[in-house]
Design a protein around this motif. Sequence first.
Motif, PDB file in Angstrom:
ATOM      1  N   UNK A   3      42.374 -63.982 -49.937  1.00 28.04           N
ATOM      2  CA  UNK A   3      42.937 -62.580 -50.190  1.00 28.04           C
ATOM      3  C   UNK A   3      43.345 -61.805 -49.025  1.00 28.04           C
ATOM      4  N   UNK A   4      43.849 -60.857 -49.035  1.00 32.75           N
ATOM      5  CA  UNK A   4      44.398 -59.843 -47.857  1.00 32.75           C
ATOM      6  C   UNK A   4      43.190 -59.370 -47.118  1.00 32.75           C
ATOM      7  N   UNK A   5      41.906 -59.320 -47.951  1.00 34.44           N
ATOM      8  CA  UNK A   5      40.754 -58.664 -47.212  1.00 34.44           C
ATOM      9  C   UNK A   5      40.207 -59.774 -46.141  1.00 34.44           C
ATOM     10  N   UNK A   6      40.257 -61.227 -46.766  1.00 32.94           N
ATOM     11  CA  UNK A   6      39.827 -62.068 -46.016  1.00 32.94           C
ATOM     12  C   UNK A   6      40.569 -62.180 -44.439  1.00 32.94           C
ATOM     13  N   UNK A   7      41.860 -62.137 -44.606  1.00 30.21           N
ATOM     14  CA  UNK A   7      42.890 -62.149 -43.526  1.00 30.21           C
ATOM     15  C   UNK A   7      42.519 -60.948 -42.654  1.00 30.21           C
ATOM     16  N   UNK A   8      42.274 -59.856 -43.329  1.00 25.41           N
ATOM     17  CA  UNK A   8      42.074 -58.640 -42.487  1.00 25.41           C
ATOM     18  C   UNK A   8      40.606 -58.866 -41.601  1.00 25.41           C
ATOM     19  N   UNK A  10      39.478 -61.529 -40.646  1.00 23.46           N
ATOM     20  CA  UNK A  10      39.607 -62.607 -39.466  1.00 23.46           C
ATOM     21  C   UNK A  10      40.414 -62.149 -38.411  1.00 23.46           C
ATOM     22  N   UNK A  11      41.542 -61.337 -38.433  1.00 24.27           N
ATOM     23  CA  UNK A  11      42.529 -60.847 -37.625  1.00 24.27           C
ATOM     24  C   UNK A  11      42.078 -59.672 -36.942  1.00 24.27           C
ATOM     25  N   UNK A  12      41.310 -58.877 -37.606  1.00 28.31           N
ATOM     26  CA  UNK A  12      41.092 -57.400 -37.022  1.00 28.31           C
ATOM     27  C   UNK A  12      39.960 -57.548 -35.697  1.00 28.31           C
ATOM     28  N   UNK A  13      38.862 -58.303 -35.686  1.00 28.25           N
ATOM     29  CA  UNK A  13      38.332 -58.869 -34.667  1.00 28.25           C
ATOM     30  C   UNK A  13      38.997 -59.261 -33.432  1.00 28.25           C
ATOM     31  N   UNK A  14      39.818 -59.880 -33.831  1.00 32.19           N
ATOM     32  CA  UNK A  14      40.683 -60.636 -32.719  1.00 32.19           C
ATOM     33  C   UNK A  14      41.784 -59.366 -32.096  1.00 32.19           C
ATOM     34  N   UNK A  15      42.162 -58.649 -32.982  1.00 26.35           N
ATOM     35  CA  UNK A  15      42.992 -57.826 -32.317  1.00 26.35           C
ATOM     36  C   UNK A  15      42.292 -56.788 -31.359  1.00 26.35           C
ATOM     37  N   UNK A  16      41.176 -56.437 -32.128  1.00 27.78           N
ATOM     38  CA  UNK A  16      40.356 -55.478 -31.343  1.00 27.78           C
ATOM     39  C   UNK A  16      39.992 -56.033 -29.934  1.00 27.78           C
ATOM     40  N   UNK A  17      39.336 -57.101 -29.709  1.00 27.20           N
ATOM     41  CA  UNK A  17      39.215 -57.860 -28.601  1.00 27.20           C
ATOM     42  C   UNK A  17      40.309 -58.119 -27.746  1.00 27.20           C
ATOM     43  N   UNK A  18      41.702 -58.200 -28.068  1.00 32.50           N
ATOM     44  CA  UNK A  18      42.991 -58.328 -27.320  1.00 32.50           C
ATOM     45  C   UNK A  18      43.047 -56.793 -26.862  1.00 32.50           C
ATOM     46  N   UNK A  19      42.945 -55.636 -27.549  1.00 29.60           N
ATOM     47  CA  UNK A  19      43.171 -54.246 -27.234  1.00 29.60           C
ATOM     48  C   UNK A  19      42.201 -53.959 -26.097  1.00 29.60           C
TER      49      UNK A  19
END
Length: 74
Positions: A3-8, A10-19
């Motif tokens: 689902x979209x929630x699963x993708x969120x 996974x990708x949100x912590x990666x995005x937060x670390x990059x920022x």
Amino acid sequence: MTSEFDWFMVTMPIFAIVVYLIVMVGAMEKQPKFLEENGVKKFVGFAFVGLFGGGILISIYYMIKWFIFLVGNY
């Protein structure tokens, strides 16, 4: 991923670390010397374009897909 929630999730912590890394390195008074080398600048440029450009293309694909799906069900 189912689902979209699963993708969120996974990708949100990666995005937060990059920022976080961008902000912390940008806030340094003296940046590390290896960041000024030509190869590192090229790599960072390709990574930036790859991550954010790829994300934009994937987002556009899904926006069009969902738009067609919603118009079809209307």
